[in-house]
Scaffold this active site. Sequence first.
Site, short mmCIF file in Angstrom:
data_model
loop_
_atom_site.label_atom_id
_atom_site.label_comp_id
_atom_site.label_asym_id
_atom_site.label_seq_id
_atom_site.Cartn_x
_atom_site.Cartn_y
_atom_site.Cartn_z
N GLU A 283 81.97 52.90 69.09
CA GLU A 283 82.94 53.09 68.01
C GLU A 283 83.88 54.26 68.31
O GLU A 283 84.25 55.04 67.45
CB GLU A 283 82.24 53.28 66.66
N HIS B 79 80.64 58.68 48.02
CA HIS B 79 79.73 59.78 48.36
C HIS B 79 80.33 60.81 49.31
O HIS B 79 79.70 61.82 49.59
CB HIS B 79 78.47 59.21 49.01
N ARG C 121 82.26 63.84 51.19
CA ARG C 121 82.50 65.22 50.77
C ARG C 121 83.86 65.38 50.11
O ARG C 121 84.02 66.07 49.11
CB ARG C 121 82.41 66.17 51.97
N HIS D 216 74.43 57.89 45.70
CA HIS D 216 73.94 58.69 46.81
C HIS D 216 72.98 59.77 46.32
O HIS D 216 73.10 60.25 45.18
CB HIS D 216 75.13 59.32 47.54
#
Length: 403
Positions: free
Chosen positions: A123, A214, A216, A247
């Site tokens: 990825e 969820h 930051r 979460h």
Amino acid sequence: MIPHKKRIAVIMGTRPEAIKMSPVVHALKKRSGALETLVISTGQHRQMLDQVLSLFHITPDVDMHIMQPDQTLADLTARVLVESRKVFAEIKPELLLVQGDTTTVFAAALAAFYFRIRVGHVEAGLRSHDLYNPFPEELNRRLTSLVTDLYFPPTLLARNNLLQEGVRPEQVVVTGNTVIDALYSLLNRPYSLADSPLKDIPFEGHRVLLVTSHRRESLGEDLVHTCEAIKDLVNRFPDLLVVYPVHLNPNVRGTVFKLLASVPRVHLLDPLDYLNFINLMQRSYVILTDSGGVQEEAPSLHKPLLVIRRVTERPEAFEAGLSRVIGNARENIVSEVSRLLTDKEAYQAMSTGANPYGDGHASERIAKAVVNWARKKPALLSEDTQFKPRYIPKRLHAGRPLI
């Protein structure tokens, strides 16, 4: 003379890494004649990581147990770096495979660089071009690219990003995203709603809005806006049912449960294991998320996707008309979800089309490329066997040529 087996270490620390690397581990282990594959867990997401590894029947050969309560990013980075050094000194891998953009990925890749161990980045090449969105993932993946030797970008756009940064074409194989491999493998497994954490949700007669948030950068005021928008939507649409796996981060749970716990037709769940989550995605009508993995999975399930972020490093679905990046403003969320609930043509346009992120064969491509690297073949993988999506992003046509 028996050829030397290359020792390959696969490291993972979070649930998304485990989901995306489990098919790679199985593909590598099928080539045991050329490769010796060892799995390392950092334990960055302890409970959720172990759930996924169990689901895919993988037992780590090494477990670092690096998580501590209230650990800062600096603490986490330092612990992964130090513990990786100890592990690499003991097992002596010749290639380290990392996936994505977590702290585990960057710190482990840096430790490998210090040991002159080759790094393969699954990825690779995703870019938002904003160091603080997503945070700290954009920095992690950029820094990891600097110490990588074998690049496995999932798409042509990701490949192009790497080539524009000076990576040599012969180091790059376009694979598709391994999360599609994981998704397809689990969709074929038997599933019982009656035996699942979803059994008490009254799906019948409702359209389901699946919500995940969820990150930051989504915390605080942005998360409040998302919750207020959810309340507006259930008040506006009597047939709308919201399912929100929340979460474990207390900063997420505190806000979400305060604002939504008593709202009718809003079901707040603990985090779901991956098998339950993909079956929930299948039952959803619209998905609202800030997740990277969900952006990649939803097109395979033909679910319209609204991304509650300011930017995305996965623009292929957006450019193909299968998703929209809408930010976190309350009025935007209400407007965009309402449009999909009331406009059949808009809904149809976003729920059809081939997934631009993968075809279910990414892990096989990676394993073949690693074997070719181990055997010192001139090409990691021939061009005609690399992933070729049906949709080519406009930026790779005139004006932004594919390098």
